[in-house]
Every structure is written in structure tokens, then in C-alpha cells.
Motif scaffolding. Structure first.
Motif: not given
Lengths: 474, 267
Positions: A417-420, B236-242
């Protein structure tokens, strides 16, 4: 009635035997695909930064846009432009009429038709999964056939030559017309599996971008620069060094596309060694053509074709240098599988290839058509293409480097999830790349307009006509 | 003369104005007369024969230069030249530069170069590259290091792979773990027998998103993996923001189920 007349005109054109008709048609058709490719590239880059845009339309997906962009640029624009220029240059260099003008016209028309069908099939989701091999099988067969035709025609024309010397540009033309169908065949032959599939893909993509496109662009430069400056070639040995360096290493270096992968170590070492030949070829070519044009820099500044070709050569040298550098394992371990290679591809298709090939067209088409170049937009078009395309490529190269360094140092994660944080690191570069790609697309559109306006409404001038004088004159 | 010009043009299959220009250039180059060249082209004779003045045809209607009276004591300031008739308006608009392709001895004697040698070299390098870079390494899978890996897929997972490829996931994700520092934590290295290298290949070529070769092994353990993946692919953005992942809410239920099953098989 009008439609029937149009149909008859099209058929007449496709079956024409007029000198230079195939060259003219292929060159003009190529420009349409350049514009399509440029537009699709902009959309593709927008989708990276705004993934939710048009998210309900599969056609607007990044993958499809990328496939449309690159296939349009490489096979549509590159394939047709190189064919048209080959048909233009070969008779003049060989001193022989182009063999089978009607077949040449048919081949060019077939190529245009098949690529159009191929792009439509990609848009509809009927694709194969390999990069630059996305066209479905039937389209592959048609496109391969239309790629073989120029190879046969150019070879037959050169065999019938009356010139004793085989000029430098003809070496590149011959290599270009044979390599394209060969690369396409290797990249699309079905039934490979395992490592073979990956090597097949890297060979074709690396070969097309790193070897074939430079080959056809440099060939055009070797033709135009001496003629337009009215100067003899600076050095034939240097030309030989440049040609055989590119021919002898470009394809072998293609494996660096998937460095540090499942390929055997000896193959990766081979790729590293041969990739150094790319920069040798580039420097030798640039030195030779700069030497040829030495003292004619005033003419170059005033000449649209020469400015375009000069700009294209400079970008090509930079791309070749970066491709060479990427061949080293230590560099590939950082930039491999990042946007680095994507940047080199985009610099090639948005800057180097359009400048070299459209530049050669800007020299050839006025000669064929008997029209003065309408270069009102040329200066802005050249600047936009040169800077827009180069900066787009550079931004993606830099973002690839930043990403790779981030992964290697652990500054950003490579998964989860930190891939952002990884994508956030390069957001600015990606946004700027959209703007520069827009500029490049506008530049390509302007250069296309220059050529089309020249052809349709340029001032009538003396045109070049090849007149055969028979044995009666002996 | 106009009849001869028309005959010559017909014989050569070339417009008259081009023939006229070419004939004048040829006459100037060979030191013969324009009339002689045109006659030769119209009659199929050598233009060199036209150099013999005795064979010169009747004079053409071009104006002769005014003869100087012998009694004129003034020296000639400039040589008298025979003027050519002006091109017609149409010819001026469509005037062309005629280039004669060499049929006799060329002006420059170049070395005769072997076309066969050049073409052979080009094709030989191509063949060598194909052999060395594709064929030989692809068939060298007997190396102990390259062991056959991943298990085969179920029918649903296979369908999911088709959906994966059709949606172009391989353009943003790789399934290619390399033995480099950047890939630490992504799972076992991708070997030649890996499923991602099988046809149709999913190994990808750049990572806009993360590598997915072993993604199922990295999913949060405290969640329903299938539901997590489904929700992520849909919003996707609701599960992982950005997140840069585009939403796939447009997929049918069957396609989504297959895609989820495929993603969960990547371990």
C-alpha cells in the motif's frame, strides 16, 4: 456518381505507374499516423497521472493508448515514411528506375490499410499481449507481406543499377527495408514460450527502437545533407565505421531491454558489450555529417529540411548514449523496469524520428511535386518537436532514475500500500511530461501541415523528373 | 520543327516542353545543334551524328542575330549570342529541371562495389543476431539454475489471465522478479520456467504499478484477500489513498471474479 468517381480515382492511384507516385503516397500517408501516434501519446501520459479519467471506457486505458501510440508511430509513421523515402532515394542513387512502381503503390496502400485495421483492432481490445506485437494474427500476416514488398523492390532496383558506386545512404536504405520485416517476423512468430518469449520481445522492441529507426533516419540524413549543402561526403571510411557499428551491434544490444532477468549471464554480457557500439555509431555519424556540412551552417539555419535533420541527429546521439549506458549491469540494476526506457522510446518517436524523417520529406516532396516548401509553420514546428519530444523523454528518464534510486536505497517501497510513495515521488515529472508531450504533438502536427500545405498549395517550381534517355543517344 | 518535337515527345513518352529543354541541354553539352538532337530523337538516330553540319536540318524559326556591317569601325563590346525563344506561359509555370540518368560512361569513375557483398553482410548480421540473441539462449534451458517453477492455473484463473491481458495490466505491472537490490521483498526470482514467461506472456516491461509476480503472498493477512482485491480493483483510491491504479468497475461480475482469482494465484 461522385463516390464512384472517387473510387475510380483511388483505384487509379493505387495502380499508378507514374514515377515517384509510390514514394509520394507513402510519405503523405505516414504523416497521418504520426499525428495519431502523437495524440495517443498525450492521452497515454494523461492516464498515468489521472488514472480515473474515462475509466469506464476500455479504449482509454493506459495499455491500449500506449499500444495505439507506439504501433502508429513505428509501423504507421516509421514504416511508411521509410518506405517512401527508400522509393525516392533508390532510383536517384542507383541510376535505375524503381522496379515495379505499380507493386510499390499497391504495397504502400496495403500497408496503410493494414495498419489502420490493426490500430482499430487494438482500440476494440482485439490484441496480442506483447509490446509492439499487439496486432492480431491476420493483421500481422498482412503487415508482414506489405513490409516485404519494399525490400524486394529496392533490392531489384539496386541490382539493376547503372551507378558503379553504392552510396552511403543506400547502405542504410537496404538495411532498413530488410530489417523491418525480419524484426516484425521474429517478434510475432507464435509458439515461443518461457525465456524465448521474453527474448523475442526484447529483440524486436530493442531492434526497432535502438537500431531500425536510427538506421532509416540516418540514411535519410546521409542523402539530404550532401545534396542540400552541395558538398561531398566528408569521409567514406567514417561512414563505413558508423554503418557497420550500428548494423553490427544494434540488434545484439537489444537484450539489455530485460537486463538482470532470466536470460543467461553470457547473453547479458554480450548485450553490455555490444551496446557500446551504439554510441560509436552515433558519434561517427554525427562527426561525418557535421564534417560534410562544415562551412554551410548559414545554409543550415536557412533550410527547413537541414534544420530538422540536424536537430534529429543531435537527439539521436543523446538517445544512443543513454541506451549504451543502460547496457551496464550496474546501471540496469537501478533503472531497469522503470520509466527510463520509456523515456528513450518517447524521445525517439516524438523527436528524433519525426525530425529526421519529416525533414527528409521536406526535402524530397517539393522536388517530386514541383512545389516550393510552405514553411511558415516550420520554425515553430521544429522547435516544438525538438524541445517537446526531448524534454518528454528526459523527464521520463529522470523519473526512472529517481524511482530506481529510491528502490535501491529503500527510500521508497517497491510494493504494498505504501507504493503510492513511489508514484508520488515522480508525480511532478509525469505532469511536466504531459505538457511537453503536448508541445511535441503540436510540433508534429505543425510539421505535418507544412508538408501537406506544400503538396496542395505550394508555389510551382522546377521539379525533379527522371527522364530515361535511351541507347539511341549513344 | 514543332512536328519533330511532337514526334520526339511521343516516341519518348515525355511532355514536349521537357523534351525541348532536354534537347537544348544535350545540344549544348555535345556541341551539336538543337535541331539535330530533336531529329535524332524523333527518328531514332544517334544525336552524335547530328554534329555533322552537312546533316543539319532546315533552320528553325529562331531569330538570327543581326549581322554587323563590315564598315562599322567600332569594336564589338560583347559577343553576339543567339537568343532562345521565351518559354510559353504554360511551360513557365510547369518548367522542370530534367536530369538525364547516366547510360554511358559516368563523369566520375567510381570503384565498382559489390551489391551482393553488402546485402550479404546486412542479412548475415541479422541472422547472427537472431541466432545469438533469441534462438540459442531460448533453447539453452538445460542450465540447472533455470528450474521449472510456478504451478499451472485453474480454468477460472486462466480466464482471469486473459482478462488481465485484455485490460492491458501488463503495461503497468511486471511479473518479473530480478536478482537485484531493487527487487528485494518481491518474492522468488523469476526463472525461465516461470508462468509469467509462458505464452501468453505477462512479464511486462515497466513498473508504473508494483511487480505482481508474487503479489498474493504480500496481501494483508487479516483481511479477506479476495474481497480486498475486488474492492481495490473497483474503487482503488478508497482502499489506498492516492493510488495510481485505474478503477475497473466496468468489468462484468464474471470477469472481475476471474481477475481476482488470477491475482490470488500469483504467489
Amino acid at each position: 456518381m461522385a463516390a464512384a468517381n472517387s473510387g475510380r480515382n483511388v483505384l487509379t492511384g493505387v495502380l499508378s505507374t507514374n514515377a515517384d507516385s509510390a514514394a509520394r503516397r507513402a510519405m503523405l500517408a505516414s504523416l497521418v499516423f504520426a499525428v495519431i501516434g502523437a495524440a495517443a501519446t498525450v492521452l497515454m501520459l494523461i492516464k498515468v497521472s489521472v488514472p480515473g479519467l474515462f475509466d469506464t471506457a476500455s479504449i482509454a486505458g493506459y495499455g491500449r493508448m500506449r499500444a495505439i501510440a507506439l504501433n502508429s508511430f513505428v509501423y504507421g509513421f516509421g514504416g511508411l515514411a521509410s518506405t517512401g523515402l527508400a522509393y525516392y532515394m533508390t532510383p536517384r542513387l542507383a541510376g535505375a528506375a524503381l522496379a515495379r512502381q505499380r507493386l510499390a503503390n499497391l504495397g504502400a496502400a496495403g500497408h496503410t490499410f493494414v495498419v489502420t485495421i490493426g490500430l482499430a483492432s487494438i482500440a476494440l481490445g482485439i490484441t496480442d499481449p506483447l509490446e509492439l506485437a499487439e496486432f492480431p494474427l491476420l493483421v500481422d500476416l498482412g503487415l508482414f507481406s506489405s513490409m516485404v514488398i519494399p525490400a524486394l523492390i529496392v533490392t531489384a532496383t539496386v541490382r539493376a543499377r547503372t551507378e558503379r558506386t553504392i552510396y552511403v545512404s543506400l547502405w542504410y536504405v537496404l538495411a532498413g527495408v530488410w530489417w523491418l520485416p525480419a524484426l516484425y517476423f521474429v517478434g510475432n512468430v507464435p509458439g515461443t514460450t518461457g525465456l524465448g518469449t521474453q527474448l523475442q520481445s526484447s529483440f524486436m522492441v530493442g531492434g526497432l527502437i535502438g537500431a531500425w529507426l536510427p538506421m532509416v533516419g540516418i540514411g535519410a540524413a546521409y542523402y539530404v545533407i550532401p545534396r542540400a549543402t552541395d558538398r561531398a561526403l566528408f569521409s567514406r571510411p567514417l561512414a563505413q565505421a558508423g554503418f557497420w557499428s550500428l548494423a553490427g551491434t544494434g540488434l545484439f544490444a537489444s537484450v539489455t531491454r530485460y537486463g538482470s532477468g532470466a536470460a543467461p549471464d553470457w547473453l547479458e554480457t554480450t548485450g553490455t558489450v555490444f551496446s557500446l557500439g551504439l554510441i560509436v555509431a552515433a558519434v561517427a555519424t554525427l562527426a561525418n555529417l557535421a564534417g560534410t556540412a562544415n562551412g554551410a551552417y548559414g545554409e543550415i539555419r536557412e533550410s527547413t529540411p537541414l534544420r530538422m535533420i540536424g536537430g534529429g541527429l543531435v537527439v539521436y546521439v543523446a538517445i544512443a548514449a543513454l541506451l549504451s549506458v543502460q547496457g551496464f549491469r550496474s546501471i540496469d540494476a537501478v533503472v531497469g523496469l522503470t520509466s527510463w526506457y520509456e523515456g528513450l522510446i518517447l524521445a525517439t518517436v516524438l523527436a528524433a524520428a519525426p525530425l529526421l524523417l519529416i525533414g527528409a520529406m521536406a526535402y524530397a516532396l517539393p522536388q517530386i511535386a514541383g512545389r516550393r516548401l510552405v514553411d511558415g509553420l516550420a520554425k515553430r514546428g521544429i522547435s516544438a518537436t525538438l524541445w517537446g519530444g526531448s524534454v518528454t523523454g528526459l523527464l521520463l528518464v529522470i523519473s526512472g532514475l529517481v524511482t530506481g534510486l529510491g528502490w535501491n536505497t529503500g527510500a521508497v517501497p517497491n510494493s504494498g500500500e505504501e507504493y503510492v510513495r513511489t508514484t508520488g515521488l515522480i508525480d511532478t515529472y509525469q505532469l511536466l511530461a504531459i505538457l511537453s508531450a503536448l508541445v511535441a504533438a503540436a510540433g508534429i502536427a505543425m510539421l505535418t501541415l507544412v508538408i501537406l500545405r506544400t503538396y496542395t498549395s505550394g508555389e510551382a517550381i522546377a521539379s525533379e523528373v527522371l527522364v530515361w534517355v535511351g541507347e539511341d543517344d549513344e | 520543327m514543332s512536328e519533330l518535337l511532337a514526334t520526339a515527345a511521343t516516341a519518348m513518352g515525355t511532355p514536349q516542353d521537357l523534351v525541348e529543354r532536354s534537347a537544348r541541354a544535350r545540344a549544348a553539352a555535345q556541341g551539336t545543334t538543337y535541331e539535330g538532337v530533336i531529329s535524332a530523337w524523333a527518328g531514332g538516330q544517334s544525336s552524335a551524328a547530328a554534329a555533322d553540319p552537312s546533316q543539319a536540318p532546315a533552320a528553325d524559326p529562331q531569330p538570327e542575330p543581326d549581322p554587323k556591317p563590315e564598315s562599322n569601325p567600332e569594336p564589338v563590346a560583347e559577343p553576339v549570342t543567339q537568343s532562345e525563344p521565351p518559354l510559353s506561359a504554360q511551360a513557365q509555370v510547369t518548367a522542370v529541371a530534367v536530369i538525364d540518368l547516366p547510360t554511358g560512361a559516368p563523369l566520375l569513375e567510381g570503384k565498382h562495389e559489390s551489391f551482393a557483398g553488402l546485402l550479404t553482410g546486412i542479412l548475415a548480421l541479422l541472422a547472427a543476431a537472431i541466432l545469438l540473441v533469441v534462438v540459442i539462449p531460448a533453447n539453452s534451458q538445460g542450465d540447472d539454475r533455470h528450474i521449472v517453477g510456478d504451478a499451472s492455473l485453474s480454468a477460472l484463473e486462466d480466464t482471469g489471465r486473459d482478462v488481465y491481458l485484455q485490460q492491458g495490466c501488463q503495461y503497468c505491472h511486471t511479473q518479473n522478479v530480478r536478482p537485484v537490490v531493487a527487487d528485494v521483498g518481491l518474492g522468488a526470482i523469476t526463472e525461465t520456467g516461470a508462468r509469467s514467461l509462458a505464452d501468453p506472456a505477462t512479464f511486462g516491461f515497466q513498473r508504473i504499478g508494483p511487480d505482481l509476480a508474487r503479489v498474493a503472498g504480500r496481501l494483508p493477512e487479516d483481511l479477506d484477500a479476495a474481497e480486498y482485491v475486488r474492492e481495490f480493483l473497483t474503487h482503488p483510491t478508497e482502499v489506498v489513498e492516492g493510488s495510481a491504479q485505474p478503477p475497473y468497475a466496468h468489468l462484468s461480475d464474471d470477469d472481475m471474479a476471474a481477475l481476482v482469482a488470477y491475482v490470488l494465484a500469483l504467489r
